[in-house]
Design a protein around this motif. Structure first.
Motif, PDB file in Angstrom:
ATOM      1  N   UNK A 161       0.827  -1.199   0.000  1.00 37.54           N
ATOM      2  CA  UNK A 161       0.000   0.000   0.000  1.00 37.54           C
ATOM      3  C   UNK A 161       0.870   1.262   0.000  1.00 37.54           C
ATOM      4  N   UNK A 162       1.987   1.227   0.718  1.00 36.40           N
ATOM      5  CA  UNK A 162       2.894   2.368   0.728  1.00 36.40           C
ATOM      6  C   UNK A 162       3.492   2.606  -0.660  1.00 36.40           C
ATOM      7  N   UNK A 163       3.796   1.526  -1.352  1.00 33.77           N
ATOM      8  CA  UNK A 163       4.320   1.634  -2.714  1.00 33.77           C
ATOM      9  C   UNK A 163       3.311   2.330  -3.615  1.00 33.77           C
ATOM     10  N   UNK A 164       2.043   1.918  -3.507  1.00 33.35           N
ATOM     11  CA  UNK A 164       1.001   2.557  -4.314  1.00 33.35           C
ATOM     12  C   UNK A 164       0.824   4.024  -3.930  1.00 33.35           C
ATOM     13  N   UNK A 165       0.977   4.315  -2.642  1.00 31.68           N
ATOM     14  CA  UNK A 165       0.809   5.694  -2.175  1.00 31.68           C
ATOM     15  C   UNK A 165       1.914   6.605  -2.697  1.00 31.68           C
ATOM     16  N   UNK A 166       3.056   6.029  -3.083  1.00 33.06           N
ATOM     17  CA  UNK A 166       4.147   6.814  -3.657  1.00 33.06           C
ATOM     18  C   UNK A 166       3.987   7.015  -5.157  1.00 33.06           C
ATOM     19  N   UNK A 167       3.003   6.353  -5.741  1.00 32.02           N
ATOM     20  CA  UNK A 167       2.757   6.452  -7.181  1.00 32.02           C
ATOM     21  C   UNK A 167       1.595   7.417  -7.404  1.00 32.02           C
ATOM     22  N   UNK A 168       1.897   8.586  -7.929  1.00 34.94           N
ATOM     23  CA  UNK A 168       0.864   9.623  -8.088  1.00 34.94           C
ATOM     24  C   UNK A 168      -0.262   9.168  -9.002  1.00 34.94           C
TER      25      UNK A 168
END
Length: 458
Positions: A161-168
């Motif tokens: 989820x953190x990875x996705x949150x870093x992807x605008x």
């Protein structure tokens, strides 16, 4: 696994009407020996297969028609959490055993959680299908949900989820869907939030598993080199060995209601401030459902508006004005709701201009329609994409699963193409006008402290 001939329980239903009344399993027969068959087994388990002569591989999928929209408070994120945990071991297999079973035969296995379904699938050589069936059935029926593994996987999911949150791009899509489907369970993120994953208990995940992973909800689909009755026999043997109650009188769970939901979307502009180099923008609205007969019209509309390098958005935003590298239109349809949007990534200084252009292209299509040449090209694009995609057994396996879960209607390639060919320019304009008239949602992720920073006013 020893193949044991088992009696099949066929149920006469209005869905997937057989082409040959004397054979209740035969749904479709195509050229070269291709066949689609459907059986309902004891327990209410549904099995659908598509034989593809000439293939040496088979793709198998175990579907549960339950997704993130079905979660209750206290269970948010459990569907995706469970997808991870089923690979972590059963009463007879460790996580390593599961991984090695596919690695040592050169196969592939994975899973996918969506808003309305979860699927565990594998692609293997036809000679290895019994192994794939046995392993996936074991995972689906006999997961142990080990407390230690659950805590380990909790961290893995939070990192995902953190990875996705870093992807605008991911962020703008998540926020757009949440706003356009405001108040509807489909608006929630599939994987839950980090806070929800931190708080969810093993008991909640186990309750979700025991409530939904049962014979009457299970759908097994397979495509490639196969024989239908053998697939059914493998499924029955695997489920019986797992101790599932396969009541010969049980029937499948009913499909979701096709009644369109009332979406209280009011539109508006939302800005998410992120220190990124590029503004990510979506402009869109509530769309149509997966049962709407205009879904083929929507496919043509998407192709013309933002479906390729010759589309209107690509030509206007990128080629003529050089404002974006990536721009396209998209849609998603579900049992009772859907959404439609247009995306572009651009310089923050150009965000206001790009927002205006996206909306203007939809408005222009609504007011002026499309040309005969655009209609012809869109149909050709869709025809080619459909045929090429369905040369892959995995795509055909997924098509069977979606058809069984959503509409109960099987369309072969020719019928799908015919429905696209039947779409007229007037149909496209009418749908564009309907979409353009709906409350419009604009979502922007970029280095903007507030709405005013976009230069559009409040």
């Amino acid at each position: 696994m020893v193949m044991i001939p088992l009696p099949l329980h066929h149920q006469d239903t209005s869905e997937f009407s057989p082409v040959d009344p004397s054979d209740p399993t035969l749904v479709h027969r195509g050229e070269g020996g291709a066949e689609v068959r459907r059986s309902i087994l004891p327990g209410g388990v549904r099995v659908l297969t598509e034989a593809m002569p000439g293939q040496r591989s088979t793709t198998v999928g175990f579907w549960v028609p339950v997704g993130s929209r079905d979660e209750q408070a206290g269970h948010y994120g459990s569907t995706h959490f469970l997808e991870h945990l089923l690979f972590k071991g059963t009463a007879t297999r460790t996580a390593l055993d599961i991984a090695q079973a596919f690695d040592e035969v050169g196969g592939e296995s994975n899973a996918a959680t969506a808003k309305e379904s979860t699927c565990y699938y594998a692609r293997v050589l036809d000679s290895d299908v019994p192994m794939a069936m046995e392993v996936i059935a074991d995972m689906v029926t006999s997961a142990v949900l080990d407390p230690f593994e659950l805590e380990q996987e909790r961290g893995v999911i939070i990192e995902e989820l953190n990875m996705d949150a870093d992807d605008a791009t991911e962020v703008v899509h998540e926020h757009f869907v949440a706003k356009v489907l405001a108040g509807h369970p489909l608006g929630r993120p599939i994987g839950g939030t980090p806070e929800e994953i931190r708080e969810i208990t093993r008991e909640a995940v186990l309750e979700h598993y025991e409530r939904h992973y049962r014979p009457s909800e299970l759908i097994v689909t397979a495509a490639g080199s196969l024989e239908h009755d053998q697939i059914c026999s493998m499924v029955l043997t695997a489920l019986a060995d797992a101790g599932w109650d396969l009541d010969p009188l049980a029937v499948p769970e009913a499909r979701r209601s096709a009644e369109p939901a009332t979406i209280e979307s009011t539109g508006g502009l939302e800005v998410i401030n992120r220190p990124v180099e590029q503004a990510n923008i979506i402009v869109g609205c509530v769309g149509i459902t997966g049962h709407d007969p205009r879904r083929h019209t929507l496919a043509v509309l998407n192709a013309v508006l933002g479906g390729g390098m010759s589309s209107r958005l690509f030509q206007e935003v990128r080629e003529k004005r050089g404002l974006a590298y990536s721009t396209y239109s998209f849609s998603a349809t579900y049992s009772d709701a859907g959404y439609f949007g247009m995306y572009a990534g651009c310089s923050p200084a150009k965000a206001g201009e790009v927002i205006g252009l996206l909306g203007a292209e939809l408005d222009r299509m609504a007011a002026e329609g499309i040309t005969d040449e655009e209609l012809r090209k869109a149909k050709g694009q869709l025809a080619g994409g459909t045929v090429l995609a369905l040369e892959d057994p995995g795509s055909r396996m997924s098509r069977l699963g979606r058809a069984e879960m959503v509409t109960g209607e099987f369309q072969d390639i020719d019928e799908s193409l015919q429905r696209v060919q039947a779409v007229s320019a007037a149909d496209v304009q009418a749908l564009a006008a309907e979409l353009a008239a709906r409350p419009r949602t604009t979502t922007v992720v970029g280095p903007f402290e507030n709405v005013a920073a976009l230069g559009l006013g409040g």
